[in-house]
Design a protein around this motif. Structure first.
Motif, PDB file in Angstrom:
ATOM      1  N   THR A 172      28.351  61.935  40.075  1.00  0.00           N
ATOM      2  CA  THR A 172      28.913  60.607  40.286  1.00  0.00           C
ATOM      3  C   THR A 172      27.817  59.555  40.301  1.00  0.00           C
ATOM      4  O   THR A 172      27.928  58.513  39.667  1.00  0.00           O
ATOM      5  CB  THR A 172      29.661  60.556  41.635  1.00  0.00           C
ATOM      6  OG1 THR A 172      30.508  61.683  41.695  1.00  0.00           O
ATOM      7  CG2 THR A 172      30.445  59.299  41.765  1.00  0.00           C
ATOM      8  N   LEU A 206      26.296  59.040  36.830  1.00  0.00           N
ATOM      9  CA  LEU A 206      27.171  58.253  35.961  1.00  0.00           C
ATOM     10  C   LEU A 206      27.127  56.782  36.333  1.00  0.00           C
ATOM     11  O   LEU A 206      27.114  55.908  35.481  1.00  0.00           O
ATOM     12  CB  LEU A 206      28.613  58.761  36.060  1.00  0.00           C
ATOM     13  CG  LEU A 206      28.863  60.066  35.333  1.00  0.00           C
ATOM     14  CD1 LEU A 206      30.274  60.538  35.603  1.00  0.00           C
ATOM     15  CD2 LEU A 206      28.662  59.880  33.847  1.00  0.00           C
ATOM     16  N   LYS A 247      34.686  67.722  34.444  1.00  0.00           N
ATOM     17  CA  LYS A 247      34.957  68.350  35.730  1.00  0.00           C
ATOM     18  C   LYS A 247      33.849  69.332  36.105  1.00  0.00           C
ATOM     19  O   LYS A 247      33.891  69.959  37.140  1.00  0.00           O
ATOM     20  CB  LYS A 247      36.289  69.104  35.689  1.00  0.00           C
ATOM     21  CG  LYS A 247      37.481  68.222  35.428  1.00  0.00           C
ATOM     22  CD  LYS A 247      37.703  67.271  36.587  1.00  0.00           C
ATOM     23  CE  LYS A 247      38.900  66.389  36.317  1.00  0.00           C
ATOM     24  NZ  LYS A 247      38.932  65.240  37.233  1.00  0.00           N
ATOM     25  N   ILE A 255      42.798  61.168  42.162  1.00  0.00           N
ATOM     26  CA  ILE A 255      41.386  61.223  42.560  1.00  0.00           C
ATOM     27  C   ILE A 255      40.565  61.800  41.418  1.00  0.00           C
ATOM     28  O   ILE A 255      40.880  62.839  40.869  1.00  0.00           O
ATOM     29  CB  ILE A 255      41.210  62.117  43.807  1.00  0.00           C
ATOM     30  CG1 ILE A 255      41.799  61.405  45.022  1.00  0.00           C
ATOM     31  CG2 ILE A 255      39.740  62.450  44.030  1.00  0.00           C
ATOM     32  CD1 ILE A 255      41.648  62.191  46.298  1.00  0.00           C
ATOM     33  N   ASP A 256      39.528  61.079  41.038  1.00  0.00           N
ATOM     34  CA  ASP A 256      38.608  61.620  40.047  1.00  0.00           C
ATOM     35  C   ASP A 256      37.191  61.418  40.545  1.00  0.00           C
ATOM     36  O   ASP A 256      36.714  60.290  40.626  1.00  0.00           O
ATOM     37  CB  ASP A 256      38.786  60.923  38.696  1.00  0.00           C
ATOM     38  CG  ASP A 256      38.068  61.683  37.602  1.00  0.00           C
ATOM     39  OD1 ASP A 256      37.025  62.298  37.919  1.00  0.00           O
ATOM     40  OD2 ASP A 256      38.535  61.669  36.462  1.00  0.00           O
ATOM     41  N   PRO A 257      36.526  62.503  40.917  1.00  0.00           N
ATOM     42  CA  PRO A 257      35.204  62.364  41.519  1.00  0.00           C
ATOM     43  C   PRO A 257      34.139  61.839  40.562  1.00  0.00           C
ATOM     44  O   PRO A 257      33.029  61.573  40.958  1.00  0.00           O
ATOM     45  CB  PRO A 257      34.867  63.802  41.938  1.00  0.00           C
ATOM     46  CG  PRO A 257      35.697  64.654  41.058  1.00  0.00           C
ATOM     47  CD  PRO A 257      36.933  63.876  40.749  1.00  0.00           C
ATOM     48  N   ASP A 258      34.481  61.683  39.287  1.00  0.00           N
ATOM     49  CA  ASP A 258      33.463  61.257  38.333  1.00  0.00           C
ATOM     50  C   ASP A 258      33.323  59.742  38.232  1.00  0.00           C
ATOM     51  O   ASP A 258      32.526  59.239  37.459  1.00  0.00           O
ATOM     52  CB  ASP A 258      33.774  61.807  36.938  1.00  0.00           C
ATOM     53  CG  ASP A 258      33.655  63.310  36.917  1.00  0.00           C
ATOM     54  OD1 ASP A 258      33.042  63.843  37.853  1.00  0.00           O
ATOM     55  OD2 ASP A 258      34.186  63.925  35.992  1.00  0.00           O
ATOM     56  N   PHE A 259      34.118  59.028  38.988  1.00  0.00           N
ATOM     57  CA  PHE A 259      34.020  57.582  38.890  1.00  0.00           C
ATOM     58  C   PHE A 259      33.372  56.992  40.127  1.00  0.00           C
ATOM     59  O   PHE A 259      33.563  57.478  41.225  1.00  0.00           O
ATOM     60  CB  PHE A 259      35.395  56.973  38.634  1.00  0.00           C
ATOM     61  CG  PHE A 259      35.902  57.322  37.262  1.00  0.00           C
ATOM     62  CD1 PHE A 259      35.412  56.657  36.165  1.00  0.00           C
ATOM     63  CD2 PHE A 259      36.795  58.346  37.081  1.00  0.00           C
ATOM     64  CE1 PHE A 259      35.834  56.999  34.894  1.00  0.00           C
ATOM     65  CE2 PHE A 259      37.229  58.700  35.817  1.00  0.00           C
ATOM     66  CZ  PHE A 259      36.746  58.018  34.713  1.00  0.00           C
ATOM     67  N   ASP A 260      32.649  55.923  39.902  1.00  0.00           N
ATOM     68  CA  ASP A 260      31.784  55.455  40.986  1.00  0.00           C
ATOM     69  C   ASP A 260      32.532  54.843  42.158  1.00  0.00           C
ATOM     70  O   ASP A 260      32.021  54.778  43.242  1.00  0.00           O
ATOM     71  CB  ASP A 260      30.730  54.481  40.450  1.00  0.00           C
ATOM     72  CG  ASP A 260      31.329  53.384  39.617  1.00  0.00           C
ATOM     73  OD1 ASP A 260      32.090  52.600  40.167  1.00  0.00           O
ATOM     74  OD2 ASP A 260      31.021  53.313  38.412  1.00  0.00           O
ATOM     75  N   GLU A 273      34.650  56.180  43.646  1.00  0.00           N
ATOM     76  CA  GLU A 273      35.000  57.293  44.523  1.00  0.00           C
ATOM     77  C   GLU A 273      34.193  57.251  45.818  1.00  0.00           C
ATOM     78  O   GLU A 273      34.679  57.598  46.882  1.00  0.00           O
ATOM     79  CB  GLU A 273      34.740  58.609  43.794  1.00  0.00           C
ATOM     80  CG  GLU A 273      35.472  59.789  44.367  1.00  0.00           C
ATOM     81  CD  GLU A 273      36.937  59.520  44.479  1.00  0.00           C
ATOM     82  OE1 GLU A 273      37.517  59.921  45.495  1.00  0.00           O
ATOM     83  OE2 GLU A 273      37.522  58.877  43.585  1.00  0.00           O
ATOM     84  N   LYS A 274      32.950  56.781  45.697  1.00  0.00           N
ATOM     85  CA  LYS A 274      32.103  56.696  46.877  1.00  0.00           C
ATOM     86  C   LYS A 274      32.751  55.771  47.904  1.00  0.00           C
ATOM     87  O   LYS A 274      32.777  56.050  49.089  1.00  0.00           O
ATOM     88  CB  LYS A 274      30.719  56.190  46.475  1.00  0.00           C
ATOM     89  CG  LYS A 274      29.705  56.238  47.590  1.00  0.00           C
ATOM     90  CD  LYS A 274      28.337  55.833  47.105  1.00  0.00           C
ATOM     91  CE  LYS A 274      27.344  55.822  48.244  1.00  0.00           C
ATOM     92  NZ  LYS A 274      26.040  55.327  47.831  1.00  0.00           N
ATOM     93  N   LYS A 316      42.791  67.720  46.833  1.00  0.00           N
ATOM     94  CA  LYS A 316      41.538  67.092  47.268  1.00  0.00           C
ATOM     95  C   LYS A 316      41.747  66.010  48.322  1.00  0.00           C
ATOM     96  O   LYS A 316      41.000  65.901  49.279  1.00  0.00           O
ATOM     97  CB  LYS A 316      40.808  66.513  46.057  1.00  0.00           C
ATOM     98  CG  LYS A 316      40.286  67.583  45.132  1.00  0.00           C
ATOM     99  CD  LYS A 316      39.498  67.012  43.998  1.00  0.00           C
ATOM    100  CE  LYS A 316      38.876  68.126  43.154  1.00  0.00           C
ATOM    101  NZ  LYS A 316      39.857  69.076  42.608  1.00  0.00           N
TER     102      LYS A 316
END
Lengths: 314, 213
Positions: free
Chosen positions: A141, A144, A182, B118-123, B125-126, B162
């Motif tokens: 994260t 990115l 993922k 929820i997608d943990p790859d996007f910022d 998310e923090k 999650k």
């Protein structure tokens, strides 16, 4: 496991062991704790110690990079001040936890990236921008986020931005049926190519980017004309994985890769790029299946990223 | 229930993975179409079966908040989603998925089914992770019976929900804040597997924690 009602206490103890020895659950719990409390958790049991130290190390890296960068660039005082709180910088009197908290809250790395990319006004339309992980070795994260910041800072929106580390350069294999975004251990190349390459972003089939296919799509079908490198000298010298990657990559560049000129602070540089050699390196024409992957593993393990241990000695 | 809802906007997606193309959704942009699809799908009720045999019903979209359930449903390769409702209950083979736990889980997903995925790859998310629990979630997770609470967390983790694991983690986090390691061990029934020498070494390593700042 079957339990009678009378065995409830046993069940409860087993349940606790099951829940609180689970790495995923522990990570979720620990990331909401303060650093001070995290170190307290190290004393609970061995499993907690391992997880708490890992979470703490990730946070501590931010602070370590802050200090390294500041030592190297004392003139760039503005980078070290939080614009939201006028004039506030890390106070030398602050205790360790407070300093970590400050660095995290301020998002110092984002400002470093912005400052480093300011000089990049003449990059070609399509180039590969590589930069170090800035201390974030495991959190996709964060990578990115920083990669996106670099991309936004560049004058050419068509740039392929690549947060470089060992996995990303080499392109470790993965399970083709799992969407790569993922797979957090896969490295940045996959994620970046999926999420940030504008030409692939819309309607892309995420599963098609995995493994060798991904490498093929990015490197064979993208007309990379140059490689832009930027990092700070301190970060570069400190990051053995990045050092490894840059050295590997330098084989495919024309001109001399000189540490002083290429990595001197904000002095970003780009090199012409021998794409053919690079592709042969990534997708070898000869050798047994998986030969490149064997090489990848070998390269990774020559320089294990164990330097985080030093953070506890700060 | 079979055939009760018109799913003409969703069948194409389920079959091909492409955005819907028929005329019914031409007036909507992709996001609205997706929202509508989720809403329609949630009207379909599916049955989940606990480890203890209890059967609980919840909306399809809500059920898909569990990655495990979503994968099981995908594996059925059922293009007519209404047929899923008539199938046998989906068994959840883990002893943490007790009747009570599954009942609570169904309550949670039914409340949260329209949350953004929820997608943990996007910022962002923090930011989401740092959010306080909502009032509803606080009340939901404030369970006096520790066994039931831990069952829910374990079951949510097993079912890969999650958001709910996150709620549980934040709740546990709030409970252990400010507690000593001994108190944490006692509360969570954790066995101290350090030798006295190891414990002393860790104390020494972390002694700065106790030092006056």
């Amino acid at each position: 496991m079957d339990y009678e009602i009378d065995d409830y206490d046993d069940y409860f103890v087993d349940l606790c062991q099951h829940v609180f020895a689970n790495e995923l659950i522990l990570t979720k719990i620990f990331r909401h704790l303060s650093l001070r409390q995290l170190f307290q958790c190290c004393l609970v049991c061995k499993t907690w110690q391992t997880e708490a130290r890992r979470v703490a190390a990730n946070r501590s890296q931010s602070l370590q990079i802050y200090h390294l960068f500041r030592t190297d660039h004392p003139e760039d005082d503005v980078v070290f001040r939080d614009p939201a709180i006028v004039g506030e910088a890390i106070d030398e009197e602050m205790d360790y936890c407070s300093r970590v908290h400050w660095v995290e809250k301020y998002d110092f790395k984002a400002h470093v990236i912005h400052a480093m990319s300011e000089g990049l006004w003449s990059v070609p339309d399509i180039c590969l921008v590589v930069y170090g992980s800035l201390g974030e070795d495991v959190k996709l994260t964060q990578r990115l986020y920083h990669t996106e910041m670099v991309r936004k800072s560049l004058p050419q929106t068509g740039c392929l931005v690549l947060n470089l580390n060992s996995q990303s350069l080499i392109g470790c294999p993965t399970t083709s049926s799992v969407p790569i975004h993922k797979i957090t251990h896969f490295g940045d190349l996959a994620a970046v190519s999926l999420l940030l390459l504008p030409k692939y972003k819309t309607g892309s089939d995420v599963t098609a980017f995995s493994g060798a296919n991904m490498r093929e799509k990015v490197f064979l079908k993208t007309d990379i004309k140059a490689i832009v490198l930027f990092t700070t000298s301190s970060i570069f010298q400190d990051n053995r994985n990045l050092y490894l990657d840059i050295n590997s990559l330098s084989k495919f560049m024309t001109g001399t890769l000189n540490n002083q000129t290429a990595f001197g602070g904000y002095n970003s540089a780009y090199f012409s790029f021998n794409k053919r050699d690079f592709l042969n390196y990534l997708v070898p024409n000869e050798g047994p299946p998986g030969a490149d992957d064997m090489e990848a593993r070998e390269l990774i393990y020559i320089y294990p990223a164990d330097y985080t241990q030093d953070l506890f000695d700060i | 229930m079979n055939g009760e809802y018109s799913l003409d906007t969703t069948e194409g997606m389920a079959a091909s993975g492409d955005p819907p193309t028929n005329n019914a959704v031409d007036d909507y942009d992709a996001e609205e179409a997706l929202e509508r699809q989720r809403e329609e799908e949630n009207k379909i009720k599916i049955k989940l079966k606990s480890f203890e045999g209890g059967v609980y019903e919840c909306g399809l979209t809500a059920a898909k908040m569990s990655v495990m359930v979503a994968n099981m449903l995908d594996a059925l390769q059922e293009t007519d989603l209404t047929k899923i409702a008539t199938r046998e209950p989906i068994p959840l083979q883990n002893d943490a998925v007790t009747n009570k736990a599954l009942e609570k889980i169904v309550e949670w997903v039914d409340h949260h089914w329209d949350d953004p995925p929820i997608d943990p790859d996007f910022d962002d998310e923090k930011e989401r992770r740092n959010e306080e629990l909502s009032h509803w979630d606080k009340q939901f997770i404030d369970i006096a019976d520790q066994g039931e609470l831990f069952d829910i967390i374990a079951a949510a983790n097993f079912m890969d929900i999650k958001g709910l694991v996150e709620v549980g983690a934040k709740h546990i986090c709030n409970k252990i804040k400010g507690k000593s390691c001994t108190e944490v061990r006692e509360m969570l029934k954790i066995h101290n597997d350090f030798t006295p020498e190891e414990e002393a070494a860790i104390h020494k390593e972390n002694e700065w924690i106790y030092a006056k700042d």
